[in-house]
Design an enzyme around this catalytic site. Structure first.
Site, PDB file in Angstrom:
ATOM      1  CB  THR A   1      -7.236   0.918  -1.354  1.00 57.23           C
ATOM      2  OG1 THR A   1      -6.333  -0.199  -1.823  1.00 57.23           O
ATOM      3  CG2 THR A   1      -8.450   1.134  -2.623  1.00 57.23           C
TER       4      THR A   1
ATOM      5  CB  CYS B   1      -0.462  -0.687   1.961  1.00 53.16           C
ATOM      6  SG  CYS B   1      -2.326  -1.589   2.620  1.00 53.16           S
TER       7      CYS B   1
END
Length: 249
Positions: free
Chosen positions: A83, A196
């Site tokens: 992430t 992202c």
């Protein structure tokens, strides 16, 4: 092949993509029935998101550091935080490891610079777009980083948490992202970083008038390259985070 440690679950939707990409890329490199050597620790994202929302980053860092140590104990030779946002605590995670942490921002910066581009738009969570832990690292690599305006940042952030992290992909949201991308390009962005790992579930190369840089794929490519490198395990600098050197061409 070295063993890749995946610190995932943030969200599991994109972690599943990491697993697929690592195995596909390994098969493409080695052929036959080869697949990636990897271990996965998947956290409960609801707990992490709660800490994010309350600004309790030190606590979140402790959670991820402990999880990363379990990956190392399970045999990981290098670790990936799957992430972008949680690279805010990357220093804390690396400090608890004796194996390298392959930093996502460094891998992304390398991929952008390899194309010769220098001005990029950045899409991601509000934390990633607005805080210096990620933008600053890209800038330190020589990139000029631009982000959407406040309304655009809010829209991008909302769609990530309310839709993409829940596995919801809507054409209306794709169109909204395309409008944000168009505004960044009009402002001079030569490429768009999908900062992202869930965004590439929604946006692909055909959705942008300029090149896009999907960070989950970039991270996975860098990990496979590092795992197949003949280089010995690198020592961890005290409290530091670094990218593995790529093997010579």
């Amino acid at each position: 092949m070295k063993t890749i440690g995946l610190l995932g679950g943030m969200s599991w939707e994109s972690t599943a993509e990491y697993y697929r990409l690592l195995n596909e890329l390994t098969r493409d490199r080695l052929g036959g029935l080869h697949s990636a050597r990897c271990v996965l620790y998947s956290v409960d994202f609801a707990e992490i998101e709660h800490l994010q929302a309350e600004g309790r980053w030190a606590e979140a860092g402790e959670v991820l550091a402990e999880a990363a140590q379990r990956l190392e104990a399970a045999g990981a030779d290098l670790v990936l935080i799957c992430t972008n946002t949680m690279h805010k605590v990357a220093d804390r995670v690396q400090a608890g490891l004796s194996v390298p942490l392959l930093h996502l921002a460094d891998a992304t910066a390398d991929a952008v610079k390899a194309t010769g581009l220098t001005r990029v738009g950045l899409l991601g969570t509000a934390f990633t777009m607005e805080q210096e832990f990620y933008r600053g690292r890209l800038a330190a690599s020589g990139l000029e980083v631009r982000v959407p305006d406040a309304a655009g940042r809010g829209l991008v952030h909302r769609i990530i948490y309310e839709e993409l992290c829940r596995g919801i992909v809507r054409e209306e949201s794709r169109a909204a992202y395309q409008r944000v991308i168009a505004e960044l390009v009009a402002g001079g962005a030569e490429g768009i970083i999908l900062g992202c790992t869930e965004i590439e579930l929604l946006i692909g190369a055909g959705d942008s008038p300029v090149p896009v840089f999907p960070t989950a794929r970039i991270h996975a490519e860098a990990a496979v390259e590092a795992a197949l490198s003949a280089a010995p395990r690198l020592p961890s600098p005290p409290g530091g985070v670094f990218a593995l050197d790529r093997p010579p061409a």
